[in-house]
Design a protein around this motif. Sequence first.
Motif, PDB file in Angstrom:
ATOM      1  N   SER A 100      46.577  41.797  49.900  1.00 51.29           N
ATOM      2  CA  SER A 100      45.907  40.496  49.863  1.00 51.29           C
ATOM      3  C   SER A 100      46.900  39.336  49.909  1.00 51.29           C
ATOM      4  N   THR A 101      48.198  39.633  50.040  1.00 53.51           N
ATOM      5  CA  THR A 101      49.219  38.579  50.079  1.00 53.51           C
ATOM      6  C   THR A 101      48.979  37.598  51.220  1.00 53.51           C
ATOM      7  N   ALA A 102      48.775  38.122  52.416  1.00 61.29           N
ATOM      8  CA  ALA A 102      48.645  37.259  53.592  1.00 61.29           C
ATOM      9  C   ALA A 102      47.362  36.436  53.575  1.00 61.29           C
ATOM     10  N   THR A 103      46.291  36.986  53.023  1.00 67.55           N
ATOM     11  CA  THR A 103      44.993  36.309  53.064  1.00 67.55           C
ATOM     12  C   THR A 103      44.721  35.425  51.853  1.00 67.55           C
ATOM     13  N   PHE A 104      45.136  35.880  50.655  1.00 62.74           N
ATOM     14  CA  PHE A 104      44.824  35.123  49.446  1.00 62.74           C
ATOM     15  C   PHE A 104      46.054  34.540  48.746  1.00 62.74           C
ATOM     16  N   GLY A 105      47.245  34.938  49.174  1.00 56.86           N
ATOM     17  CA  GLY A 105      48.457  34.393  48.550  1.00 56.86           C
ATOM     18  C   GLY A 105      48.838  35.054  47.246  1.00 56.86           C
ATOM     19  N   TRP A 106      48.252  36.192  46.934  1.00 58.82           N
ATOM     20  CA  TRP A 106      48.644  36.972  45.756  1.00 58.82           C
ATOM     21  C   TRP A 106      48.155  38.404  45.915  1.00 58.82           C
ATOM     22  N   ARG A 107      48.799  39.298  45.198  1.00 56.52           N
ATOM     23  CA  ARG A 107      48.357  40.687  45.215  1.00 56.52           C
ATOM     24  C   ARG A 107      48.648  41.332  43.865  1.00 56.52           C
ATOM     25  N   VAL A 108      47.897  42.380  43.588  1.00 59.90           N
ATOM     26  CA  VAL A 108      48.083  43.135  42.342  1.00 59.90           C
ATOM     27  C   VAL A 108      49.122  44.223  42.594  1.00 59.90           C
ATOM     28  N   GLU A 109      50.148  44.245  41.751  1.00 64.15           N
ATOM     29  CA  GLU A 109      51.204  45.251  41.868  1.00 64.15           C
ATOM     30  C   GLU A 109      50.952  46.451  40.965  1.00 64.15           C
ATOM     31  N   GLY A 110      50.239  46.231  39.869  1.00 71.48           N
ATOM     32  CA  GLY A 110      49.970  47.341  38.960  1.00 71.48           C
ATOM     33  C   GLY A 110      49.119  46.887  37.789  1.00 71.48           C
ATOM     34  N   ILE A 111      48.335  47.800  37.237  1.00 75.33           N
ATOM     35  CA  ILE A 111      47.509  47.520  36.070  1.00 75.33           C
ATOM     36  C   ILE A 111      47.568  48.710  35.119  1.00 75.33           C
ATOM     37  N   ARG A 112      47.783  48.419  33.847  1.00 74.81           N
ATOM     38  CA  ARG A 112      47.724  49.456  32.813  1.00 74.81           C
ATOM     39  C   ARG A 112      46.960  48.917  31.617  1.00 74.81           C
ATOM     40  N   ARG A 113      46.095  49.755  31.077  1.00 75.95           N
ATOM     41  CA  ARG A 113      45.344  49.382  29.888  1.00 75.95           C
ATOM     42  C   ARG A 113      45.866  50.153  28.683  1.00 75.95           C
ATOM     43  N   SER A 114      45.596  49.621  27.500  1.00 71.95           N
ATOM     44  CA  SER A 114      46.200  50.154  26.272  1.00 71.95           C
ATOM     45  C   SER A 114      45.818  51.597  25.992  1.00 71.95           C
ATOM     46  N   GLU A 115      44.619  51.988  26.406  1.00 72.83           N
ATOM     47  CA  GLU A 115      44.176  53.358  26.120  1.00 72.83           C
ATOM     48  C   GLU A 115      44.775  54.381  27.079  1.00 72.83           C
ATOM     49  N   GLY A 116      45.685  53.951  27.934  1.00 70.29           N
ATOM     50  CA  GLY A 116      46.372  54.868  28.834  1.00 70.29           C
ATOM     51  C   GLY A 116      45.864  54.846  30.253  1.00 70.29           C
ATOM     52  N   GLY A 117      44.789  54.116  30.526  1.00 77.27           N
ATOM     53  CA  GLY A 117      44.269  54.057  31.882  1.00 77.27           C
ATOM     54  C   GLY A 117      45.129  53.199  32.791  1.00 77.27           C
ATOM     55  N   ALA A 118      45.185  53.569  34.055  1.00 73.40           N
ATOM     56  CA  ALA A 118      45.939  52.797  35.044  1.00 73.40           C
ATOM     57  C   ALA A 118      45.190  52.812  36.360  1.00 73.40           C
ATOM     58  N   LEU A 119      45.210  51.674  37.041  1.00 74.01           N
ATOM     59  CA  LEU A 119      44.596  51.592  38.365  1.00 74.01           C
ATOM     60  C   LEU A 119      45.629  52.064  39.372  1.00 74.01           C
ATOM     61  N   THR A 120      45.360  53.165  40.031  1.00 74.19           N
ATOM     62  CA  THR A 120      46.381  53.811  40.859  1.00 74.19           C
ATOM     63  C   THR A 120      46.356  53.406  42.326  1.00 74.19           C
ATOM     64  N   ASP A 121      45.289  52.761  42.779  1.00 74.87           N
ATOM     65  CA  ASP A 121      45.164  52.449  44.198  1.00 74.87           C
ATOM     66  C   ASP A 121      45.337  50.963  44.480  1.00 74.87           C
ATOM     67  N   VAL A 122      46.211  50.298  43.713  1.00 77.74           N
ATOM     68  CA  VAL A 122      46.343  48.846  43.836  1.00 77.74           C
ATOM     69  C   VAL A 122      46.858  48.414  45.210  1.00 77.74           C
ATOM     70  N   LYS A 123      47.622  49.264  45.882  1.00 76.06           N
ATOM     71  CA  LYS A 123      48.150  48.890  47.204  1.00 76.06           C
ATOM     72  C   LYS A 123      47.051  48.772  48.246  1.00 76.06           C
ATOM     73  N   GLU A 124      45.876  49.279  47.925  1.00 71.05           N
ATOM     74  CA  GLU A 124      44.759  49.214  48.863  1.00 71.05           C
ATOM     75  C   GLU A 124      43.820  48.040  48.569  1.00 71.05           C
ATOM     76  N   LEU A 125      44.130  47.255  47.538  1.00 72.39           N
ATOM     77  CA  LEU A 125      43.293  46.108  47.201  1.00 72.39           C
ATOM     78  C   LEU A 125      43.560  44.979  48.195  1.00 72.39           C
ATOM     79  N   ARG A 126      42.542  44.628  48.965  1.00 76.39           N
ATOM     80  CA  ARG A 126      42.762  43.639  50.029  1.00 76.39           C
ATOM     81  C   ARG A 126      41.634  42.615  50.113  1.00 76.39           C
TER      82      ARG A 126
END
Length: 274
Positions: A208-234
Amino acid sequence: HTHAHTHARTGARVEASANAADSANAADADAHRLSRASAHGSAAASRVGEASAASAETSHDVRRAARRSFASDTMSNLVIQAAGHGMFVRLSEDILLKESSLKEWGAYLSLSQTPLRRFAPQFFDAVAYDQNVLLYIEDLTARYSKPCVMDIKIGTRTFVEAEVKSGKPRVDLLDKMARVDPAAATEEERRIGITKLRYMQFREVKSSTATFGWRVEGIRRSEGGALTDVKELRTREQLEDALRWFLKDRKAVKQQLLEQLRALRAELEHSDWF
């Protein structure tokens, strides 16, 4: 060209702390290297930023406390990162040791003299050794019992071409590209690999860098969850879903995040440093 990283949070603005290590051998090697550098902190103090007598005394106290707090079990001091480069080790309850570079050291020193410092971890000290730099910085997750971390890269251009001078094709970068889009590489690139510049340009276009000017590089939550497909967020919908997952649909936290981002934007708009 100019860009910045910001760590959005539901309890933190830097990398979430948790017990983690890839292997005992790697942890032991890192422990030896980092504790060795920390032990040389006092000798290297003269090479650290020019500071007043008061701040110099503070830096000495920070290093002394950090060395005293460095546990023998390095596994318990390692920090889980949502994204980014380098290694973090917790030296005490609220101090992190970060492997870094002279450029980042300089950025922390200059940033600490501007109003933008309130948006970054407090910078305590730095030690240079063997052409490497170790930064002593504040752990902003220390005050939270269940920190959650999201790493966001801001900017429509997130690198300068001078940083990717090498024209050598790399198979490892080709593999990273293929994991995001198997059809992106040309036939020639599949044979020899791709350059760093090609990969960086690909990442900006595919995210989403080119279209929105920002992108998600990684997400982790306290209970151990993580969003693993962040490179596909567009798309807008994908980004909104990721934000909702991170915030757990808590409206109060969402409002706090918006207020922080608006304050950051207002400060950046008239910042000579930025």
